[in-house]
Structure formats: structure tokens, C-alpha cells
Write a protein that holds these residues in place. Structure first.
Motif, PDB file in Angstrom:
ATOM      1  N   GLN A 167      -9.478   5.325   1.300  1.00  0.00           N
ATOM      2  CA  GLN A 167     -10.383   6.467   1.496  1.00  0.00           C
ATOM      3  C   GLN A 167     -11.184   6.378   2.790  1.00  0.00           C
ATOM      4  O   GLN A 167     -11.685   7.381   3.284  1.00  0.00           O
ATOM      5  CB  GLN A 167     -11.361   6.572   0.322  1.00  0.00           C
ATOM      6  N   ASN A 181       0.825  -1.213   0.000  1.00  0.00           N
ATOM      7  CA  ASN A 181       0.000   0.000   0.000  1.00  0.00           C
ATOM      8  C   ASN A 181       0.857   1.259   0.000  1.00  0.00           C
ATOM      9  O   ASN A 181       1.805   1.371   0.782  1.00  0.00           O
ATOM     10  CB  ASN A 181      -0.911   0.001   1.233  1.00  0.00           C
ATOM     11  N   ASP A 207     -12.854   0.713  -6.160  1.00  0.00           N
ATOM     12  CA  ASP A 207     -13.146   1.983  -6.838  1.00  0.00           C
ATOM     13  C   ASP A 207     -12.345   2.218  -8.113  1.00  0.00           C
ATOM     14  O   ASP A 207     -12.712   3.068  -8.914  1.00  0.00           O
ATOM     15  CB  ASP A 207     -12.867   3.156  -5.875  1.00  0.00           C
TER      16      ASP A 207
HETATM   17  C1  LIG Z   1     -14.620  11.495   2.534  1.00  0.00           C
HETATM   18  C2  LIG Z   1     -15.176  10.146   2.126  1.00  0.00           C
HETATM   19  C3  LIG Z   1     -16.183   9.586   2.871  1.00  0.00           C
HETATM   20  C4  LIG Z   1     -16.698   8.349   2.525  1.00  0.00           C
HETATM   21  N1  LIG Z   1     -17.682   7.816   3.307  1.00  0.00           N
HETATM   22  C5  LIG Z   1     -18.178   6.589   2.998  1.00  0.00           C
HETATM   23  C6  LIG Z   1     -19.202   6.001   3.804  1.00  0.00           C
HETATM   24  O1  LIG Z   1     -19.654   6.598   4.799  1.00  0.00           O
HETATM   25  N2  LIG Z   1     -19.662   4.792   3.435  1.00  0.00           N
HETATM   26  C7  LIG Z   1     -19.197   4.122   2.325  1.00  0.00           C
HETATM   27  O2  LIG Z   1     -19.638   3.003   2.073  1.00  0.00           O
HETATM   28  N3  LIG Z   1     -18.251   4.665   1.539  1.00  0.00           N
HETATM   29  C8  LIG Z   1     -17.732   5.882   1.838  1.00  0.00           C
HETATM   30  N4  LIG Z   1     -16.786   6.441   1.037  1.00  0.00           N
HETATM   31  C9  LIG Z   1     -16.344   5.703  -0.158  1.00  0.00           C
HETATM   32  C10 LIG Z   1     -15.371   4.569   0.218  1.00  0.00           C
HETATM   33  O3  LIG Z   1     -14.405   5.037   1.149  1.00  0.00           O
HETATM   34  C11 LIG Z   1     -14.696   4.019  -1.029  1.00  0.00           C
HETATM   35  O4  LIG Z   1     -15.683   3.608  -1.941  1.00  0.00           O
HETATM   36  C12 LIG Z   1     -13.799   2.828  -0.685  1.00  0.00           C
HETATM   37  O5  LIG Z   1     -12.815   3.184   0.272  1.00  0.00           O
HETATM   38  C13 LIG Z   1     -13.086   2.293  -1.933  1.00  0.00           C
HETATM   39  O6  LIG Z   1     -12.288   1.238  -1.550  1.00  0.00           O
HETATM   40  P1  LIG Z   1     -11.050   0.729  -2.425  1.00  0.00           P
HETATM   41  O7  LIG Z   1     -10.400  -0.311  -1.614  1.00  0.00           O
HETATM   42  O8  LIG Z   1     -11.494   0.411  -3.790  1.00  0.00           O
HETATM   43  O9  LIG Z   1     -10.079   1.994  -2.599  1.00  0.00           O
HETATM   44  P2  LIG Z   1      -9.442   3.031  -1.587  1.00  0.00           P
HETATM   45  O10 LIG Z   1     -10.218   3.128  -0.337  1.00  0.00           O
HETATM   46  O11 LIG Z   1      -9.253   4.247  -2.398  1.00  0.00           O
HETATM   47  O12 LIG Z   1      -8.028   2.383  -1.229  1.00  0.00           O
HETATM   48  C14 LIG Z   1      -7.025   2.252  -2.185  1.00  0.00           C
HETATM   49  C15 LIG Z   1      -5.679   2.119  -1.508  1.00  0.00           C
HETATM   50  O13 LIG Z   1      -4.699   1.845  -2.512  1.00  0.00           O
HETATM   51  C16 LIG Z   1      -3.550   2.645  -2.284  1.00  0.00           C
HETATM   52  N5  LIG Z   1      -2.866   2.878  -3.559  1.00  0.00           N
HETATM   53  C17 LIG Z   1      -3.195   3.723  -4.562  1.00  0.00           C
HETATM   54  N6  LIG Z   1      -2.309   3.650  -5.560  1.00  0.00           N
HETATM   55  C18 LIG Z   1      -1.386   2.737  -5.189  1.00  0.00           C
HETATM   56  C19 LIG Z   1      -0.189   2.238  -5.771  1.00  0.00           C
HETATM   57  N7  LIG Z   1       0.236   2.640  -6.958  1.00  0.00           N
HETATM   58  N8  LIG Z   1       0.532   1.324  -5.077  1.00  0.00           N
HETATM   59  C20 LIG Z   1       0.131   0.900  -3.856  1.00  0.00           C
HETATM   60  N9  LIG Z   1      -0.982   1.339  -3.244  1.00  0.00           N
HETATM   61  C21 LIG Z   1      -1.731   2.248  -3.902  1.00  0.00           C
HETATM   62  C22 LIG Z   1      -4.108   3.930  -1.676  1.00  0.00           C
HETATM   63  O14 LIG Z   1      -3.096   4.590  -0.927  1.00  0.00           O
HETATM   64  C23 LIG Z   1      -5.221   3.375  -0.789  1.00  0.00           C
HETATM   65  O15 LIG Z   1      -4.717   3.040   0.488  1.00  0.00           O
HETATM   66  C24 LIG Z   1     -16.218   7.673   1.370  1.00  0.00           C
HETATM   67  C25 LIG Z   1     -15.203   8.244   0.602  1.00  0.00           C
HETATM   68  C26 LIG Z   1     -14.671   9.460   0.974  1.00  0.00           C
HETATM   69  C27 LIG Z   1     -13.559  10.063   0.148  1.00  0.00           C
END
Ligand SMILES: Cc1cc2nc3c(=O)[nH]c(=O)nc-3n(C[C@H](O)[C@H](O)[C@H](O)COP(=O)(O)OP(=O)(O)OC[C@H]3O[C@@H](n4cnc5c(N)ncnc54)[C@H](O)[C@@H]3O)c2cc1C
Length: 319
Positions: free
Chosen positions: A43, A36, A279
Motif C-alpha cells: 500500500q 509478492n 495490516d
Molecule cells: C493511500 C494510502 C496512504 C497511506 N499513507 C500512509 C502514511 O502516510 N503513513 C503511514 O504510516 N501509513 C500509510 N498508509 C498505510 C500503510 O501503507 C499500511 O499500513 C502498510 O502499507 C501496511 O503494510 P503491510 O506490509 O502490512 O501490507 P501492504 O502494504 O498491504 O503490503 C502487502 C503486500 O502483500 C501482497 N500480497 C497480498 N496478497 C498476497 C498473496 N496472496 N501472495 C503474495 N503477495 C500478496 C500485496 O500485493 C502487497 O504488496 C497508507 C495507506 C494507503 C492505502
């Protein structure tokens, strides 16, 4: 292949999608490494309260991240945070990930879950007040503004549709848009225009967010006259687009024109043994629950692929 740096699966990104994939893979006794870029949690750690994750009435994003991380580690998953990826080879049976410090990890399978980020306005006060009055997600945070007066920024379909949905909570929603017309479909514009809770400030842009502990007001500049007014508000929702964190995948995997990873229903990509979740993939809804679901599917599909690979290699040895 037996070296300490070889894993059955490497997961890139430790948001809810990647952590869920890590939980499933390591629980299936597959040697798993999550890499990570930033702090574990993605997020989720940007939001002070998650109230729509089934089975957990109310929890901070930070806490939920820590529980998921602990759960993955309890099954033996290795997690490395604050790393940077400098090289990635996805083709072929052995995948190869090189870190900024030249450490090389190899694996049979890769799950890409780098998530994304909302496009920000990039104006004064925005970074400080994110999650403290400034939001990029109506589904996530709308309820916190029940009975309040809020601002919505944007002029596309998301902005107009989300502004209408926010009137279920807020008593007044003021849409601030930079042009004298909207880019949204006409029906979305009409629906917003017919809603008595929605007001418009056109040809204007927010130039600053003000407040110490939480958002108290925004500065709005009229782009034609240059006049700036201070506008009191309880919250601001910004809907000016979404950016997947897939820049590092350019030319390595199929992305659509928005930079989102193209996946099949089992979360496989166009490259054998490479899956994607969360996402960063091409889809409409982006939530913790959808990310967790994608992570589950990707991990199960990757497990199946790894098993098939093992059977193939065993057959080759005994042949
Ligand atoms: C302010 C805010 C409030 C929210 N509130 C809610 C809520 O109340 N309820 C809900 O269901 N959803 C909520 N969401 C949406 C939810 O957080 C996201 O849909 C969810 O976190 C997406 O998960 P993910 O694992 O796909 O990506 P992310 O959570 O974006 O995690 C991706 C990870 O990959 C890492 N990464 C990126 N590029 C690289 C790379 N090149 N190499 C290594 N690591 C990398 C990033 O650092 C991050 O840690 C909210 C979003 C925000 C911004």
C-alpha cells in the motif's frame, strides 16, 4: 532440504511488514525468500507522500519501498514479485508454497504479510484519483488538507471519529451517508453533530469523482429523490470498511470473523512455525510504522523457531 528452492524462511507479501521481516531474517544470515503478488511496496506505493515515518521527514511511498527493497536485497534476501500463489501447505515442519507456474518453494518457517485494502466505493473516477485527492487514511493524509474543504464518506465509528479528527486540518468537513441515521455509537455521532466544522448530507451517495490531475468535485445523488448535484471539494476520505488480503488463507490458518489473522504478541499464529505481520493481522491501528514493528517481531520470533528446529535436528542426528 538442500535444494535451491528450500529456504529457512518464506515471507508472503512485500509491503513494509514483509520487507522488514526480510531485512531482519537475511541479516541474521537466514536464507530468505519474499513472494509478492503485485509490485513490491504494498500500500505504500499508493501514497505520493509519507510524512510520518520517523527519521525521514518526507518521502514518496514508492521511494520508501525501493529503499526497503534495496536494504533487504543487500543482505541477500531473494524477492520475487508479480507472482501468484496457487497452493500453500502450512502444517508440519516443512512448509510448501506452490506458484501459479507450478514452481514449488519449501521452507522451515513462513511469515504471512499480505496486507489489506480499504473498501472502495467502486464509482467512476475513484481509481484514477486515489492519492490525488481521494484518501482512505486520515492519520496519513489529513495534514495535506489543512485549510481545505473536504468530504467524508461513511456512517460507522471510523467515519464519524475520523471526520472529527479531520477538523483539526480542514475548515469544512461534509459527511455523506447513505442512510438517514448513523451506525456509529451515539457519543461519536454527538461529537460530530456538535462540531461546527462538520456538515451532513444524508440519504445520499457519491456517484462520481471528477478532476484530471487532482480531485475537483464529486457528484452526489440523493437516494430518495434521485437528484444528482455537483459538489466542489478539495478532498474525499472514504471510511466504509477494510478488507484483509487473506482470502487465500481461508481454512489454512485461524482468522477472526473479519478475516484478519489471529496472532499472539510474538506474531505467532495457531500453526507452529507460521507467523504473521502487518495490516492483515487482527489489530486496531494500521500504519507503516506498525507494519514495520510487526515485521521485526515476526522475524525475530521466526529466527528463534528456526534455530530451535536446527538444534532439534542436530540432536536427532547425534542421538
Ligand atoms: C493511500 C494510502 C496512504 C497511506 N499513507 C500512509 C502514511 O502516510 N503513513 C503511514 O504510516 N501509513 C500509510 N498508509 C498505510 C500503510 O501503507 C499500511 O499500513 C502498510 O502499507 C501496511 O503494510 P503491510 O506490509 O502490512 O501490507 P501492504 O502494504 O498491504 O503490503 C502487502 C503486500 O502483500 C501482497 N500480497 C497480498 N496478497 C498476497 C498473496 N496472496 N501472495 C503474495 N503477495 C500478496 C500485496 O500485493 C502487497 O504488496 C497508507 C495507506 C494507503 C492505502
Amino acid at each position: 532440504m538442500n535444494s535451491d528452492n528450500h529456504y529457512d524462511a518464506i515471507v508472503i507479501g512485500a509491503g513494509p511488514a514483509g520487507l522488514t521481516a526480510g531485512i531482519y531474517l537475511s541479516r541474521a544470515r537466514l536464507r530468505t525468500l519474499i513472494l509478492n503478488e503485485g509490485t513490491v511496496g504494498g500500500q505504500m506505493i499508493l501514497t505520493h507522500e509519507i510524512a510520518n515515518y520517523p527519521g525521514v521527514e518526507n518521502i514518496s511511498g514508492y521511494q520508501l519501498s525501493n529503499i526497503m527493497k534495496k536494504q533487504a536485497k543487500s543482505f541477500g534476501c531473494d524477492i520475487k514479485s508479480n507472482i501468484s500463489i496457487s497452493g500453500l501447505e502450512l502444517e508440519g515442519e516443512v512448509k510448501r508454497v506452490t506458484l501459479g507456474d507450478d514452481t514449488v518453494y519449501t521452507s522451515d518457517s513462513i511469515i504471512l504479510s499480505p496486507g489489506g485494502r480499504s473498501r472502495t466505493l467502486g464509482v467512476k473516477g475513484e481509481d484514477n484519483l486515489k492519492g490525488r485527492g481521494i484518501s482512505y487514511c486520515a492519520t496519513c493524509d489529513g495534514d495535506f488538507f489543512t485549510g481545505k474543504e473536504i468530504v467524508v464518506v461513511g456512517g460507522g465509528n471510523s467515519a464519524l471519529e475520523e471526520a472529527v479528527s479531520l477538523t483539526k486540518y480542514a475548515v469544512k468537513v461534509t459527511i455523506v451517508h447513505q442512510f438517514d441515521h448513523f451506525q456509529a455509537f451515539e457519543h461519536a455521532v454527538q461529537e460530530a453533530a456538535n462540531n461546527s466544522r462538520i456538515h451532513f448530507i444524508m440519504e445520499s451517495a457519491i456517484t462520481a469523482f471528477n478532476g484530471d490531475e487532482k480531485l475537483e468535485s464529486v457528484d452526489i445523488r440523493h437516494l430518495k429523490t434521485g437528484e444528482t448535484t455537483n459538489f466542489k471539494t478539495d478532498g474525499t476520505f472514504i471510511f466504509i470498511g477494510y478488507v484483509p488480503n487473506t482470502e487465500f488463507l481461508n481454512g489454512k490458518i485461524e482468522l477472526n470473523k473479519w478475516g484478519e489473522i489471529v496472532v499472539k504478541p510474538d506474531m505467532s499464529t495457531n500453526i507452529e512455525g507460521v507467523y504473521a505481520a502487518g495490516d492483515s493481522t487482527a489489530k486496531r491501528y494500521r500504519q507503516v510504522t506498525t507494519a514495520v514493528s510487526d515485521g521485526t517481531i515476526a522475524a525475530l520470533a521466526a529466527s528463534g523457531y528456526i534455530n530451535e528446529l536446527r538444534i532439534k535436528h542436530k540432536q536427532l542426528i547425534t542421538a
